[in-house]
Write an enzyme that holds these catalytic residues in place. Sequence first.
Site, PDB file in Angstrom:
ATOM      1  N   LYS B  69     -49.408  13.496  -1.341  1.00 31.69           N
ATOM      2  CA  LYS B  69     -49.858  14.814  -0.844  1.00 31.69           C
ATOM      3  C   LYS B  69     -49.767  14.800   0.681  1.00 31.69           C
ATOM      4  O   LYS B  69     -50.120  13.785   1.306  1.00 31.69           O
ATOM      5  CB  LYS B  69     -51.290  15.002  -1.323  1.00 31.69           C
ATOM      6  CG  LYS B  69     -51.939  16.333  -1.077  1.00 31.69           C
ATOM      7  CD  LYS B  69     -53.325  16.352  -1.752  1.00 31.69           C
ATOM      8  CE  LYS B  69     -54.016  17.696  -1.645  1.00 31.69           C
ATOM      9  NZ  LYS B  69     -55.301  17.716  -2.369  1.00 31.69           N
ATOM     10  N   SER B 148     -55.607  21.432  -5.577  1.00 34.83           N
ATOM     11  CA  SER B 148     -54.774  21.589  -4.399  1.00 34.83           C
ATOM     12  C   SER B 148     -53.636  20.580  -4.343  1.00 34.83           C
ATOM     13  O   SER B 148     -52.699  20.755  -3.554  1.00 34.83           O
ATOM     14  CB  SER B 148     -55.624  21.455  -3.137  1.00 34.83           C
ATOM     15  OG  SER B 148     -56.164  20.147  -3.038  1.00 34.83           O
ATOM     16  N   SER B 172     -59.133  18.844  -7.538  1.00 35.58           N
ATOM     17  CA  SER B 172     -57.751  18.968  -7.045  1.00 35.58           C
ATOM     18  C   SER B 172     -56.785  17.907  -7.555  1.00 35.58           C
ATOM     19  O   SER B 172     -55.578  18.011  -7.314  1.00 35.58           O
ATOM     20  CB  SER B 172     -57.745  18.988  -5.514  1.00 35.58           C
ATOM     21  OG  SER B 172     -58.237  20.216  -5.054  1.00 35.58           O
TER      22      SER B 172
END
Lengths: 62, 464
Positions: B69, B148, B172
């Site tokens: 990420k 996310s 997330s």
Amino acid sequence: MEREAIVAWVRAGAAVLGLPAATATAHEAEVVANLERLAAIAETLEAVEVDPSVEPLTVFVR
Amino acid sequence: MSPSSDAAPSAVESIRACLERIGRLDPQVNAFTAVLAERALNRAAAVDAARAAGEASVGPLAGVPFAVKNLFDVAGLVTLAGSRVERERPGAAPAAVDATAITRLEAAGAILVGALNMDEYAYGFTTENTHYGPTRNPHDLTRIAGGSSGGSGAAVAAGFVPITLGTDTNGSIRVPSSLCGVFGLRPTFGRLSRGGSFPFVSSLDTIGPFARSVRDLVLAYDAMQGADARDPGCAQRPREPVAAALGHDPVSNLDGLRIGRLGGWFEDMATPEAVAVVDTAVAALMQAVAVDRVEWPDAEIGRCAAFIVSAIEGGALHLDDLRHRYDAMEPHSRARFMAGALAPAAWVHRAQRVRRLYVERVDALFADHDVLLAPAVPVVAPTVGDDWIEIRGRRYPSRPSMGLLTQPVSCAGLPVVAAPIVRAGLPIALQVIAAPWREDHALRVAAALEQMGVAAAPVAAAFA
């Protein structure tokens, strides 16, 4: 909480925090809607009985 | 190449194939925001040289590509955290060193190939990122990947890399794991170092891996364990590796585990198809062990506390950008950050005190149970751009509501494996929830479900 109170809070808060007036005005409606939502959630938490001896849970890891 | 596979082609060959596949197919998915071809090939050459020299210490993940990420520091890249603000910040400098998690995975032999898309500053469950475009679900490109850590879920589901890293504050990792149909692990709060990652809510943030098998998830998890002075929230605990505890027969390894399924909130706030994944898992597990029903205490209160803490901590963290760069911030989340910045301090203080009571009540459940089961998301992946989801005849705003079933669990700081349950149609995962520091229990149950053929994470059909 009354909507008028939230609107007044957002306007005062934007001034206190130093948010440019044009930004505050342009986005006021969506910020008010989000703060209203937080206020409703905060009200739910206010209804929970919490003894004064209960300390806040924050990060403290050894 | 998967770490679990026996075949071991040269690392350079494997990384070249991986990079080619990302270059050819990722434009459909939009999982990657940066691809690190030169770094990855150099690293692969080093792994091949170590193997050729007969070095025994190439590591359990030798030659395995992974991606992170884009809130993890990667030396030489500006850490975006999904934002335009960080990219354009005057004087923005690339990270000087890698995040701790990257360093540890590379020490185990893994090879970083890129950085992945996400919701700006991790405040969202959909990865509909206005600046870098939405990440699309490999199982249906018209739908969201979740967030996310949406790029992390999608990159594994599309078969671009076998392992990715994400973060989980309120869901997330578990939400994109579920919507993309891959395994994900949110460890106990404080277990894995967040050193060198961009924070969202420091009192809730965790990092964790995604993978297509429990074995791969465990290899990555074990490699990242250990105390770290870079993260003041990382516990000073010895490493507790899980790989050996999984054994060769995970179903027989269920013996002695006390398992419950969660009712109440976790059924009321889920569609029948989400509840059905729990039915499927329970039916399979009951062939080996007993499963009873459990009521989770005050799930809604836990979610409320997490909601308030997230908004207010997040708003405070980004106050300066709210003042000076509001127009450059994500339209989907900037008003939420602003509302959090404006909220009275008394609200977050109250939420933190309620959270302490809540954690005590939830922890008590584990006196009688080792593992608890619940759906990870209320619905299958919505279409990109959908503003609403429907649960049992009621409409809810889609962006905050994808975390309805994950927030009460992470508010208690518990370890959870998201295990995608085999079913017709779009993926939905099961949350396998364990007591604090007992990731091994959750992983044992997930491995048993995988061995039974009930949980699986195949590459999405269009990318297989």
